[in-house]
Design a protein around this motif. Structure first.
Motif, PDB file in Angstrom:
ATOM      1  N   LYS A  56       0.860  -1.187   0.000  1.00  0.00           N
ATOM      2  CA  LYS A  56       0.000   0.000   0.000  1.00  0.00           C
ATOM      3  C   LYS A  56       0.894   1.234   0.000  1.00  0.00           C
ATOM      4  O   LYS A  56       1.646   1.470   0.954  1.00  0.00           O
ATOM      5  CB  LYS A  56      -0.910  -0.024   1.223  1.00  0.00           C
ATOM      6  CG  LYS A  56      -1.903   1.124   1.309  1.00  0.00           C
ATOM      7  CD  LYS A  56      -2.777   0.966   2.543  1.00  0.00           C
ATOM      8  CE  LYS A  56      -3.738   2.145   2.706  1.00  0.00           C
ATOM      9  NZ  LYS A  56      -4.806   2.139   1.680  1.00  0.00           N
TER      10      LYS A  56
ATOM     11  N   GLU B 273       0.996   5.060   0.273  1.00  0.00           N
ATOM     12  CA  GLU B 273       0.104   6.127   0.738  1.00  0.00           C
ATOM     13  C   GLU B 273       0.910   7.367   1.107  1.00  0.00           C
ATOM     14  O   GLU B 273       2.107   7.288   1.387  1.00  0.00           O
ATOM     15  CB  GLU B 273      -0.742   5.653   1.915  1.00  0.00           C
ATOM     16  CG  GLU B 273      -0.007   4.893   3.005  1.00  0.00           C
ATOM     17  CD  GLU B 273      -0.957   4.214   3.999  1.00  0.00           C
ATOM     18  OE1 GLU B 273      -2.024   4.782   4.318  1.00  0.00           O
ATOM     19  OE2 GLU B 273      -0.615   3.114   4.461  1.00  0.00           O
TER      20      GLU B 273
ATOM     21  N   ASP C 290      -3.477   7.283   4.110  1.00  0.00           N
ATOM     22  CA  ASP C 290      -4.696   7.236   3.320  1.00  0.00           C
ATOM     23  C   ASP C 290      -5.874   7.669   4.204  1.00  0.00           C
ATOM     24  O   ASP C 290      -5.993   7.221   5.354  1.00  0.00           O
ATOM     25  CB  ASP C 290      -4.899   5.789   2.841  1.00  0.00           C
ATOM     26  CG  ASP C 290      -6.143   5.588   1.995  1.00  0.00           C
ATOM     27  OD1 ASP C 290      -6.884   6.552   1.758  1.00  0.00           O
ATOM     28  OD2 ASP C 290      -6.370   4.443   1.558  1.00  0.00           O
TER      29      ASP C 290
ATOM     30  N   LEU D 288      -8.619   6.571   4.355  1.00  0.00           N
ATOM     31  CA  LEU D 288      -9.318   5.370   4.808  1.00  0.00           C
ATOM     32  C   LEU D 288      -9.017   5.074   6.268  1.00  0.00           C
ATOM     33  O   LEU D 288      -9.863   4.538   6.997  1.00  0.00           O
ATOM     34  CB  LEU D 288      -8.911   4.174   3.936  1.00  0.00           C
ATOM     35  CG  LEU D 288      -9.520   2.812   4.284  1.00  0.00           C
ATOM     36  CD1 LEU D 288     -11.026   2.831   4.105  1.00  0.00           C
ATOM     37  CD2 LEU D 288      -8.886   1.721   3.431  1.00  0.00           C
ATOM     38  N   ARG D 289      -7.829   5.441   6.730  1.00  0.00           N
ATOM     39  CA  ARG D 289      -7.436   5.169   8.112  1.00  0.00           C
ATOM     40  C   ARG D 289      -8.264   5.965   9.119  1.00  0.00           C
ATOM     41  O   ARG D 289      -8.230   5.661  10.317  1.00  0.00           O
ATOM     42  CB  ARG D 289      -5.946   5.483   8.310  1.00  0.00           C
ATOM     43  CG  ARG D 289      -5.016   4.538   7.548  1.00  0.00           C
ATOM     44  CD  ARG D 289      -3.564   4.914   7.753  1.00  0.00           C
ATOM     45  NE  ARG D 289      -2.661   3.990   7.071  1.00  0.00           N
ATOM     46  CZ  ARG D 289      -2.182   2.872   7.593  1.00  0.00           C
ATOM     47  NH1 ARG D 289      -2.493   2.550   8.840  1.00  0.00           N
ATOM     48  NH2 ARG D 289      -1.378   2.086   6.902  1.00  0.00           N
TER      49      ARG D 289
ATOM     50  N   SER E 257      -9.502   2.692  12.309  1.00  0.00           N
ATOM     51  CA  SER E 257     -10.682   2.470  11.492  1.00  0.00           C
ATOM     52  C   SER E 257     -10.897   0.984  11.223  1.00  0.00           C
ATOM     53  O   SER E 257      -9.974   0.281  10.776  1.00  0.00           O
ATOM     54  CB  SER E 257     -10.555   3.200  10.151  1.00  0.00           C
ATOM     55  OG  SER E 257     -11.541   2.772   9.241  1.00  0.00           O
TER      56      SER E 257
ATOM     57  N   HIS F 211     -12.758  -0.095   8.852  1.00  0.00           N
ATOM     58  CA  HIS F 211     -12.713  -0.243   7.395  1.00  0.00           C
ATOM     59  C   HIS F 211     -11.274  -0.461   6.915  1.00  0.00           C
ATOM     60  O   HIS F 211     -11.015  -1.291   6.042  1.00  0.00           O
ATOM     61  CB  HIS F 211     -13.305   0.990   6.716  1.00  0.00           C
ATOM     62  CG  HIS F 211     -14.795   1.078   6.838  1.00  0.00           C
ATOM     63  ND1 HIS F 211     -15.655   0.227   6.180  1.00  0.00           N
ATOM     64  CD2 HIS F 211     -15.585   1.916   7.563  1.00  0.00           C
ATOM     65  CE1 HIS F 211     -16.904   0.534   6.475  1.00  0.00           C
ATOM     66  NE2 HIS F 211     -16.887   1.561   7.312  1.00  0.00           N
ATOM     67  N   HIS F 212     -10.352   0.301   7.470  1.00  0.00           N
ATOM     68  CA  HIS F 212      -8.934   0.104   7.132  1.00  0.00           C
ATOM     69  C   HIS F 212      -8.481  -1.299   7.525  1.00  0.00           C
ATOM     70  O   HIS F 212      -7.791  -1.986   6.756  1.00  0.00           O
ATOM     71  CB  HIS F 212      -8.083   1.157   7.835  1.00  0.00           C
ATOM     72  CG  HIS F 212      -6.651   0.786   8.031  1.00  0.00           C
ATOM     73  ND1 HIS F 212      -5.769   0.597   6.983  1.00  0.00           N
ATOM     74  CD2 HIS F 212      -5.940   0.542   9.176  1.00  0.00           C
ATOM     75  CE1 HIS F 212      -4.584   0.259   7.464  1.00  0.00           C
ATOM     76  NE2 HIS F 212      -4.664   0.219   8.778  1.00  0.00           N
TER      77      HIS F 212
ATOM     78  N   ASP G 129      -7.485  -3.284   4.121  1.00  0.00           N
ATOM     79  CA  ASP G 129      -6.029  -3.321   3.964  1.00  0.00           C
ATOM     80  C   ASP G 129      -5.400  -4.541   4.612  1.00  0.00           C
ATOM     81  O   ASP G 129      -4.176  -4.599   4.782  1.00  0.00           O
ATOM     82  CB  ASP G 129      -5.406  -2.040   4.540  1.00  0.00           C
ATOM     83  CG  ASP G 129      -5.696  -0.826   3.674  1.00  0.00           C
ATOM     84  OD1 ASP G 129      -5.898  -1.000   2.464  1.00  0.00           O
ATOM     85  OD2 ASP G 129      -5.730   0.296   4.210  1.00  0.00           O
TER      86      ASP G 129
ATOM     87  N   SER H 177       2.755  -1.529   4.072  1.00  0.00           N
ATOM     88  CA  SER H 177       2.539  -0.095   3.896  1.00  0.00           C
ATOM     89  C   SER H 177       3.861   0.642   3.785  1.00  0.00           C
ATOM     90  O   SER H 177       4.769   0.440   4.599  1.00  0.00           O
ATOM     91  CB  SER H 177       1.741   0.476   5.075  1.00  0.00           C
ATOM     92  OG  SER H 177       1.735   1.903   5.041  1.00  0.00           O
TER      93      SER H 177
ATOM     94  N   ALA I  29      -4.088  -5.586   8.878  1.00  0.00           N
ATOM     95  CA  ALA I  29      -3.679  -4.425   8.087  1.00  0.00           C
ATOM     96  C   ALA I  29      -2.419  -3.809   8.690  1.00  0.00           C
ATOM     97  O   ALA I  29      -2.202  -3.876   9.901  1.00  0.00           O
ATOM     98  CB  ALA I  29      -4.798  -3.402   8.053  1.00  0.00           C
TER      99      ALA I  29
END
Length: 391
Positions: free
Chosen positions: A32, A34, A39, A41-42, A52, A54-55, A59, A64, A361
């Motif tokens: 990833k 970023e 990002d 998204l974090r 997060s 979602h992250h 991910d 990263s 992630a």
């Protein structure tokens, strides 16, 4: 061994990550890339302990690195990373990376076998190519919202980012096809999916119905325009989904619920006539019948009779289903910040292979030293780049 082991992917996507996640799930080394601040998204809700969820999901299994692609030194570093990669993924607005000298054509000149995967709103050419990218807009633009919901109510959004998920999954498939071609011929290529195009693609029956009849499909709520009963029906303690798609299944249903007279009644004996008499007649009778049963009782009867019918579950109830656990479709991943987090597992299973636990992630820039050292960047140079905000 997973099928994509040995494949290196640079994932530049922002506020997304599904495509890279799929590739990582099946063995690819997904890096990833970023910006130094991370990002966005974090920071996407829901957050727990400052991280997060979602992250943690999108991910998972990735590495990263941080990199400022607008800085000349950052652009040089990116070119080094590309030389070691098989795939680049991005979802920037068309022309963004090209404006930095980092678009597909420029990178393919450095590495002809490079596969470049892109997701955009409407594509890289055409009058709407610069339009903003958003699932809500794609659902509206593609007609999905027009035929979703009840006829007496406004157009309705499908309850998750359907166009974004499908575009990402279609892109993962396209990347694998392009990788196969590149390994056979040495020729890479750019493959692209769009949110709007993906929504159109999965609207199959609506699109071909319009093509055949030249009439706009309208909203029918939870019912099917051609198959009955194919609907959500009220019962004693909630709602059930019934999907009777043939006359043979209708006979099984009637036997299971002691209403065999409906199999010979001229109003209900075939799918064709059930369609004529469903709304305002058969549907009312079905809900009167189901008023005597709970969701669980109806589901049990349908399972025993091998007919498609079940309770409308909440998310909590859905996640408690033993079948999902047996199939490893709900898994727990240990995240350093979030702790144990349950998330969907891999949708594709390989027969005879035991699934390894999913990796969490990465923290922001966790693999900077590892990845940049492999690209020939020594520690002193990396420290300088960090001080200057390049990484």
């Amino acid at each position: 061994m997973l099928p994509l082991e040995g494949t290196k992917v640079l994932d530049l996507t922002t506020l997304s990550g599904y495509c890279g996640m799929e590739l990582a799930d099946y063995g690819a080394e997904v890096i990833k890339v970023e910006p130094p601040e991370g990002d966005p998204l974090r920071k996407l809700e829901p957050m727990k302990n400052g991280a997060s969820a979602h992250h943690a999901f999108r991910d998972r299994g990735k590495k990263s690195v941080t990199l400022d692609l607008t800085h000349p030194d950052g652009q040089g570093l990116f070119r080094k990373l590309v030389m070691e990669a098989d795939v680049v993924l991005e979802n920037f607005a068309p022309g963004t990376l090209e404006g930095l000298g980092l678009g597909y054509e420029a990178m393919a000149a450095l590495k002809p076998a490079l596969v470049w995967g892109r997701t955009s709103a409407y594509g890289s050419d055409g009058p709407d190519c610069g339009a903003p990218q958003l699932d809500l807009i794609a659902q509206a633009k593609s007609g999905v919202m027009h035929f979703t919901g009840f006829p007496e109510n406004p157009p309705t959004r499908i309850g998750f980012a359907v166009s974004e998920h499908y575009a990402a999954s279609f892109l993962a498939s396209a990347v694998c096809l392009a990788l196969y071609h590149a390994r056979e011929t040495g020729e890479g290529q750019l493959v692209e999916t769009t949110l709007c195009g993906s929504a159109i693609a999965i609207s199959e029956d609506k699109v071909i119905t319009y093509g055949a009849e030249n009439e706009d499909p309208m909203r029918t709520g939870n019912a099917h325009p051609l198959i009955n009963p194919y609907d959500i029906l009220k019962c004693k303690n909630g709602y059930v989904a019934m999907g009777i798609s043939s006359d043979a299944q209708w006979a099984k249903f009637c036997n299971a619920f002691d209403c065999m007279e409906w199999t010979t009644d001229e109003l209900y004996c075939s799918n064709l006539v059930r369609g004529y008499h469903y709304f305002g007649d058969l549907r009312v009778k079905l809900e009167n019948l189901f008023a005597n049963y709970t969701m669980e009782e109806i589901a049990e009867k349908c399972d025993a009779a091998l007919i498609p019918g079940t309770m409308c579950s909440t998310t909590k109830e859905a996640l408690e289903q033993p079948q999902l656990r047996v199939r490893n479709m709900i898994v727990s991943v240990e995240d350093k910040t979030l702790g144990a987090l349950e998330m969907p597992g891999k949708p594709v299973k390989f027969a005879g292979q035991e699934e390894a636990p999913l990796k969490p992630a990465p923290e922001l820039g966790a693999q900077n030293e590892e990845i940049y050292a492999a690209a020939g960047i020594d520690g002193e140079t990396l420290a300088r780049l960090r001080r200057e905000g390049v990484v």
